[in-house]
Scaffold this active site. Sequence first.
Site, PDB file in Angstrom:
ATOM      1  CB  THR A  58      -2.187   5.298   6.564  1.00 45.78           C
ATOM      2  OG1 THR A  58      -1.159   4.431   6.071  1.00 45.78           O
ATOM      3  CG2 THR A  58      -2.735   4.736   7.862  1.00 45.78           C
ATOM      4  CE1 TYR A 121      -3.848 -11.885   7.903  1.00 44.56           C
ATOM      5  CE2 TYR A 121      -2.987 -13.454   6.315  1.00 44.56           C
ATOM      6  CZ  TYR A 121      -3.719 -13.190   7.460  1.00 44.56           C
ATOM      7  OH  TYR A 121      -4.295 -14.211   8.164  1.00 44.56           O
ATOM      8  CE1 TYR A 147       3.398   4.749   4.138  1.00 37.94           C
ATOM      9  CE2 TYR A 147       1.329   4.410   2.972  1.00 37.94           C
ATOM     10  CZ  TYR A 147       2.005   4.799   4.100  1.00 37.94           C
ATOM     11  OH  TYR A 147       1.309   5.255   5.195  1.00 37.94           O
ATOM     12  CE  LYS A 175       3.594   8.563   3.790  1.00 33.87           C
ATOM     13  NZ  LYS A 175       3.689   7.621   4.915  1.00 33.87           N
TER      14      LYS A 175
END
Length: 306
Positions: A58, A121, A147, A175
Amino acid sequence: MPEHAPPPGSEDPLDLQGVIPPTLTAFDNEGAVDYEQTAAQAEFVVDRGAHAVFPLGTNGEFPLVSGDEREQVIKTVVAAVGDEVPVITGVGAPGTQETVEHAERAARAGADGLVVVTPYYFPLDHEGAVEHYRQVAAAVERPIYVYHIPPRTGNTLAPETLQEIAAIDGIAGLKDTSEDVPWLGRAMADSPDLTYLAGSNALLYAGLEIGCSGLVSSVANAFPELVVDLYEAFDDGDEDRAQQLQRQVLDVLAAFDRGPYMAAVKTALSVRDVDVDPGPLRSPLRRLNDEETAALKADLAELGLL
């Protein structure tokens, strides 16, 4: 191996542990990737004690970086620090086909491990999530770290879904940036052989307490020494010191949150007396303006960090 900090999972060939900054993608004033400064920022955190690096997460603004740019970022970071620490890189995309393509390119570029964000999305069901990770794992011979960041992707993995994903050959760890401690505790109980990485600045100490071997902290991009000190204090058995440093991380986070999303991390690094300039964020994200920068600098100075 760590003394008091949790060890990595037995399914993790990289034995990830310690502080793993989600390193920045630097841009110049025209919005092009600045590969030299991208490498410099990775070197900056490794020189100050980071145990691994995680480009194209990110904080690396991965959704705004093209496939060709991603591949060159990985090559650049691997060349800069790959002989010193593991390089795990984000390869996420909304769809499986694109994720597989990014994963194959990352493997060719020299990444040691791949971080695969849940597709975003579109809503994701159990079967779709499991099949996504199965296809990515089958495509590359690299350890894969799931993730999980529902606030950004809109998709939360059910415990039984993660358990099935964890059983796929090649899945090495997770994560977690859900900030859902009971969810994470359930994941650890269901799949104890994975490596777990705490992804929330507010829960670094808590993550270590419940079994995370690594800390993925955006604060560590600008102040790696602070997060490394927290990890080392915990590993030394000095929990009071570790808790004190966690409170300081929260103070930094509060200062960061005064500006637009992610802008303060790059700005904080630029106001330190170090030879790294990560440049602006890529549009539509933006860096802090002059007034916001002055306020952030004052906050960080008051915290004794400048």
